[in-house]
Enzyme design. Structure first.
Site, PDB file in Angstrom:
ATOM      1  N   LYS A   1       0.876  -1.200  -0.032  1.00  0.00           N
ATOM      2  CA  LYS A   1       0.059   0.106  -0.046  1.00  0.00           C
ATOM      3  C   LYS A   1       0.748   1.419   0.015  1.00  0.00           C
ATOM      4  O   LYS A   1       1.666   1.450   0.769  1.00  0.00           O
ATOM      5  CB  LYS A   1      -0.739  -0.071   1.203  1.00  0.00           C
ATOM      6  CG  LYS A   1      -2.275   0.727   1.250  1.00  0.00           C
ATOM      7  CD  LYS A   1      -3.214   0.432   2.153  1.00  0.00           C
ATOM      8  CE  LYS A   1      -4.309   1.200   2.471  1.00  0.00           C
ATOM      9  NZ  LYS A   1      -5.204   0.969   3.578  1.00  0.00           N
TER      10      LYS A   1
HETATM   11  O1  G3P Z   1      -7.958   1.851   5.260  1.00  0.00           O
HETATM   12  C1  G3P Z   1      -8.237   3.035   4.852  1.00  0.00           C
HETATM   13  C2  G3P Z   1      -9.724   3.458   5.138  1.00  0.00           C
HETATM   14  O2  G3P Z   1     -10.534   2.622   4.893  1.00  0.00           O
HETATM   15  C3  G3P Z   1      -9.592   4.426   6.293  1.00  0.00           C
HETATM   16  O3  G3P Z   1     -10.948   4.600   6.828  1.00  0.00           O
HETATM   17  O4  G3P Z   1     -12.673   5.131   8.612  1.00  0.00           O
HETATM   18  O5  G3P Z   1     -10.062   5.668   8.823  1.00  0.00           O
HETATM   19  O6  G3P Z   1     -11.500   7.101   7.026  1.00  0.00           O
HETATM   20  P1  G3P Z   1     -11.135   5.739   8.186  1.00  0.00           P
END
Ligand code: G3P
Length: 218
Positions: A83
């Site tokens: 990633k």
């Molecule tokens: O892993 C990336 C993403 O899904 C993070 O989500 O909820 O931290 O904005 P969030």
């Protein structure tokens, strides 16, 4: 549509993998920090649980550092996806890693033109963040729609849209309607997808009536 789970909690992943609904896993440095264990152990354990793609994020911000960290992470298991952030260095590293046969997930995508660049860099997946855009008053789902439209206009682009920062089942519903290839969901959202009050109520009624028959299937 593929479902990935967005967590570094190995026991959650194990339990969700048992449902047969899980196609892969995504992690990020914040999720690794929350798990509070060595990253290499976590990624190795997750890769043992699921044969699907498992995203492990680099933490270097420069190209050389990303390449070095990518080398370490890819050696953990054959289903590791590196990633990389959507920066100039990240796109450059993406191009090189993909040419070397490595799967790459370009993350922190907040615009359709960024997604176009990720596809041009050959990314296996691009991760547009829906919830974080919604949080700023922008329409995260419009970003998914725009990327899908662009990718469809250029069928030679093979990058899969991995909808990320998904906060609730309606996000998932809208992504599915737009044809997003993958959604990465927190465990709570995956579990929420299963639930419906009428399912619970219906089951309760069936069980009550069945009991009255005094029968047993076995
Ligand atoms: O892993 C990336 C993403 O899904 C993070 O989500 O909820 O931290 O904005 P969030």
């Amino acid at each position: 549509m593929k479902f990935f789970v967005d967590t570094a909690d190995v026991s959650e992943i194990r339990s969700l993998a048992e449902t047969g609904l899980l196609d892969g896993v995504t992690t990020n440095p914040s999720l690794i920090a929350k798990a509070n264990r060595p990253m290499r152990d976590i990624i190795a354990e997750i890769c043992d649980i699921t044969p699907g793609p498992v995203s492990a994020e680099v933490t270097a911000l420069d190209y050389d550092g990303m390449m070095r960290e990518g080398e370490v992470l890819r050696k953990i298991a054959s289903n590791v996806v590196i990633k990389l952030p959507l920066t100039e260095a990240g796109l450059r590293a993406c191009k090189h890693m993909v040419n070397d046969g490595v799967m790459v997930n370009v993350t922190l995508c907040f615009s359709a033109v960024q997604a176009l660049l990720a596809a041009k860099a050959g990314a296996t997946f691009v991760s547009p963040f829906i919830g974080r855009l919604d949080d700023t008053g922008q329409d995260g789902m419009q970003l998914i729609a725009d990327i899908m439209q662009i990718y469809k206009a250029y069928p030679h682009l093979k990058t899969e849209v991995l909808a990320a920062s998904v906060r609730h089942p309606v996000h998932l519903l809208q992504c599915a309607k737009l044809g997003a290839h993958v959604a990465t969901l927190p465990p709570s959202v995956i579990r929420a997808l299963v639930k419906h009050p009428l399912t619970d109520k219906g089951l309760e009624g069936f069980m009550a009536d069945w009991k009255k028959t005094g029968q047993s299937i076995l």
